[in-house]
Write a protein that holds these residues in place. Structure first.
Motif: not given
Length: 324
Positions: A137-145, A227-228
């Motif tokens: 979830e933290a990785i996906v948040d970073r990619l969103a940023d 997440l998916s």
């Protein structure tokens, strides 16, 4: 280097090494591991740790597989993504029972922010399964940023293309050259993000079959499903951004062509406008002995007036036809 984390009052706490904490450790983070560290983790998990060469293989069977009951998953993640040239490298997640092992050779931002947050607040990361979901979830948040920043930059480039501030053609040409370079960097960044999201999308689908075997399985499955969906939405946004960059690239090249055509048109019109005066001047510049107009008292001003009129008439005609 090995970083070992145990659960302490619903929080993650970093301990010194694996020795003496084998039963308490829920997450092992391996950063640039050597052969001895890999062997120690393999003895602890009874699972082979993939080498860097194996992690870089692109076939699905090498990135997502099950070995001795452990689920091994590899995704491509960015590091140093503050600029337009992030470092892209694979990261492997090994989920074995209540333990999670991550193997990496670079420093994605999520691996710095997630442990800090999990140490300060109770995030529910009490098992290897929940740690993995929280980390993803933290990785996906970073990619969103990263994608949000890229979208803002692309929007700024769009304004530079369709609303140029420079009036001089030479300066606009230099600005368009900078725009082309900026679009190229954004396309490279977006392409890297799409590659990363594609691997995460496959990983989340594989993970959905691995979670849900504990008492909190229902919540874990719901988080993986969310997440998916987040990964899928980000992948769609990255595709849209890539298409927009392609459109802006074509628009920039079109604007450059318009400017070049305008310059050529001006040069062509100038040549046509000055052609009749040149013809008049050439006629009266001939050195024949018998030229009746040479004896005219007003021949010179008449010739000048004829040249002026012959220049004005084509210009007036072009303006009336809308060619200028």
């Amino acid at each position: 280097m090995i970083k070992a984390f145990v659960v302490d009052k619903d929080r993650l706490r970093l301990v010194e090494g694996l020795a003496g904490n084998e039963d308490r450790v829920v997450w092992i983070d391996m950063v640039n591991p050597d052969k001895e560290e890999e062997a120690a983790i393999e003895r602890w998990l009874d699972v082979g740790v993939p080498t860097r060469e194996e992690m870089e293989e692109i076939e699905i069977s090498s990135r997502l597989y099950v070995e001795n009951g452990a689920h091994v998953m590899t995704a491509i993640l960015p590091a140093q993504a503050e600029g337009d040239e992030p470092v892209m490298s694979p990261v492997t997640f090994v989920l074995s029972g209540n333990h999670l092992v991550t193997i990496r050779y670079h420093e994605p931002r999520a691996f710095q922010t997630f442990p800090q947050r999990a140490e300060k607040a109770a995030t529910g990361c009490t098992t290897g399964e929940t740690v993995l979901i929280g980390l993803l979830e933290a990785i996906v948040d970073r990619l969103a940023d990263v994608l949000e920043r890229a979208s803002r930059d692309v929007e700024a480039l769009s304004k530079d293309i369709f609303n140029p501030t420079e009036k001089k053609a030479s300066k606009r040409d230099r600005d368009f050259q900078l725009v082309l370079k900026g679009l190229g960097r954004k396309e490279s960044l977006t392409s890297n993000m799409r590659d990363s999201l594609t691997t995460l999308q496959r990983l989340s689908g594989f993970l959905a079959n691995a979670v849900g075997h504990t008492k909190d399985g229902k919540e874990a499955r719901a988080r993986v499903k969310t997440l998916s969906r987040d990964v899928a939405s980000l992948s769609d946004h990255a595709s849209f951004l890539s298409q927009k960059i392609t459109f802006l690239l074509d628009a920039t090249l079109g604007m450059i062509n318009i400017q070049q055509n305008a310059i050529i048109k001006i040069v062509s019109v100038a040549a046509v406008v000055f052609l009749p005066p040149t013809l008049v001047a050439s006629v009266y510049g001939m050195n024949f002995d018998v030229m009746p107009e040479l004896k005219w008292q007003y021949g010179y001003p008449i010739a000048l007036g004829l040249m002026i009129v012959s220049a004005i008439l084509p210009f007036w005609y072009f303006r009336r036809r809308g060619w200028l």
